[in-house]
Scaffold this active site. Structure first.
Site, PDB file in Angstrom:
ATOM      1  CD  GLU A 173      42.579  37.786  40.131  1.00 29.64           C
ATOM      2  OE1 GLU A 173      42.371  39.616  39.943  1.00 29.64           O
ATOM      3  OE2 GLU A 173      43.091  37.622  40.563  1.00 29.64           O
ATOM      4  CD  GLU A 174      43.564  36.008  44.232  1.00 34.53           C
ATOM      5  OE1 GLU A 174      43.941  37.578  44.590  1.00 34.53           O
ATOM      6  OE2 GLU A 174      42.682  36.649  44.842  1.00 34.53           O
ATOM      7  CG  HIS A 222      42.333  38.182  49.309  1.00 36.97           C
ATOM      8  ND1 HIS A 222      44.340  39.340  48.583  1.00 36.97           N
ATOM      9  CD2 HIS A 222      41.556  37.812  48.341  1.00 36.97           C
ATOM     10  CE1 HIS A 222      43.046  38.948  47.751  1.00 36.97           C
ATOM     11  NE2 HIS A 222      42.129  37.840  47.079  1.00 36.97           N
ATOM     12  CG  HIS A 257      39.997  35.257  40.096  1.00 39.30           C
ATOM     13  ND1 HIS A 257      40.255  34.013  41.244  1.00 39.30           N
ATOM     14  CD2 HIS A 257      39.969  36.076  40.176  1.00 39.30           C
ATOM     15  CE1 HIS A 257      40.120  35.450  42.170  1.00 39.30           C
ATOM     16  NE2 HIS A 257      40.020  36.152  41.734  1.00 39.30           N
ATOM     17  CD  GLU A 282      38.488  39.493  40.130  1.00 32.32           C
ATOM     18  OE1 GLU A 282      37.978  39.417  41.894  1.00 32.32           O
ATOM     19  OE2 GLU A 282      38.994  38.699  40.045  1.00 32.32           O
ATOM     20  CG  ASP A 315      38.273  37.299  45.866  1.00 30.38           C
ATOM     21  OD1 ASP A 315      38.333  37.080  43.891  1.00 30.38           O
ATOM     22  OD2 ASP A 315      39.550  37.517  46.078  1.00 30.38           O
ATOM     23  CG  ASP A 367      43.523  32.332  40.635  1.00 31.75           C
ATOM     24  OD1 ASP A 367      43.232  32.552  40.489  1.00 31.75           O
ATOM     25  OD2 ASP A 367      44.987  32.457  41.214  1.00 31.75           O
TER      26      ASP A 367
END
Length: 385
Positions: free
Chosen positions: A137-138, A359, A73, A165, A105, A75
């Protein structure tokens, strides 16, 4: 292995695109498309209705079914209110680590996959390599869900997928799904001294929460035999109950935010069917006996299927061969893997970096992890030749 410095430089370019989920990812997707086309890939770009978001789908190799998909992903999560030691969108290499938002990530995997594209193109592949880079995705796997609908029914599709991931290059064969909802209650406001003349939305929302608690206990009895998840059963969490304006006012509106993490899709269907019946046969008749326009509406925020472990899984077996792993595990976090499983592919999650860094401020990817990912993909190119 392809040149690690070249891959690191590409990752720095990708980090320079601030593709926070609230913002556009189109510039990044166009950049990746140009790199893949230069390597000889056939590239398709699918925009959403706003034209501000896009998915990329590409292929290198023969025009036949049964290839391998490399998925990531595009984003990243916001950096707002996080205390970073350096600019999160200007990658910093220090002490064997690559710092920046999205390094682990999961732009590290994307950089590795795209950097390997010229090598895939040079080899006489017997099965194609596909690339999928998605948006949002997030925020609920929105891009991958849209792409799955667009790809469903195509003749030339991969038979297995590697979702990159961050797993520290461990082979992961399963994770729970994530279903998120907001249930809205519309009652009838009135004075608190005359409760029978109103419909108290908060009280009905509280009864709904009570049903969620009941289901939470009942799901323990539905745990699949031999489940390796922790906990082993489907879970429900009530995240918020909001409503009301004052002590002496019957609240006319309320909202319950809740989620479930199913270990199997049948559990999600069981929960939704039970709640629908409870509302239709118990709560709504009582509410509408006082106010015919009272209502209960459930808003779906996201329904992302989990990756269900399978006894036969070509992607798992191939990934174990490529990495030298002697087993496959499970993870608690969600990915887009279940969407590809729903398209009929065997799927595994395996990528560089640790989810423990995702994150967070000063997110980083170890250079050695990026190298290990390149090694895996180089072995994949030989296997497909």
């Amino acid at each position: 292995m392809t040149d690690l410095p070249t891959t690191t430089a590409l990752l720095a370019e990708l980090i320079g695109f601030p593709t926070v989920s609230t913002d556009s990812n189109v510039a990044l997707i166009n950049h990746l498309a140009a790199r893949l086309e230069q390597a000889g890939a056939r590239v398709e770009i699918f925009h959403d209705a706003t034209e501000a978001k896009a998915n990329l789908w590409a292929r290198i190799g023969p025009d036949v079914a049964g290839g391998v998909l490399l998925s990531g992903h595009s984003d990243v999560v916001p950096v707002t209110d996080q205390a970073w030691s350096s600019d999160p969108f200007d990658m910093l290499e220090e002490d064997g680590r690559l710092y920046g938002r999205g390094t682990c990530d999961m732009k590290g995997f994307i950089a590795a996959a795209v950097a390997m594209a010229p090598l895939f193109a040079e080899r006489a592949l017997t099965r194609p390599v596909h690339f999928c880079f998605s948006y949002d995705e997030e925020t609920g796997c929105l891009g991958a869900q849209a792409l799955a609908d667009q790809l469903r029914g195509r003749a030339v599709m991969p038979s297995m997928a590697i979702v990159g991931e961050p797993t520290q290059m461990r082979v992961i064969e399963g994770h729970k799904g994530c279903y998120e909802y907001s249930t809205h209650f519309t009652g009838l406001e009135g004075h608190g001294s005359a409760p029978d003349q109103g419909v108290n939305a908060v009280e009905y929302a509280a009864r709904y929460v009570g049903r969620l608690l009941d289901l939470k206990d009942r799901l323990r009895a539905r745990v699949p035999e031999g489940s390796r998840f922790e906990p082993a059963w489907t879970t429900i969490n009530t995240g918020a109950l909001q409503g009301g304006v004052a002590h002496n006012v019957i609240p006319g509106r309320a909202r319950v935010d809740w989620e479930m993490r199913p270990v199997q899709k049948s559990d999600a269907e069981f929960v939704k069917a039970d709640l629908a019946g409870y509302c239709a046969h118990t709560l709504l008749p009582a509410m509408r006996a006082v106010h015919p326009e009272a209502g209960i509406e459930t808003e779906t925020i996201a329904e992302v299927d989990g990756l269900e472990p399978a006894s036969e899984n070509e992607a798992r077996d191939v990934a174990m061969e490529l990495t030298g792993a002697n087993g496959a595990g499970l993870v608690p976090f969600g990915t887009e893997a279940g969407l590809f499983q729903g398209l009929g592919m065997s799927v595994v999650v395996c990528g560089p970096g640790s989810i423990d860094q995702a994150h967070k401020p000063d997110e980083y990817l170890e250079v050695s992890q990026l190298g290990a990912c390149l090694d895996m993909l180089e072995r994949l190119s030989r296997k497909l030749t």
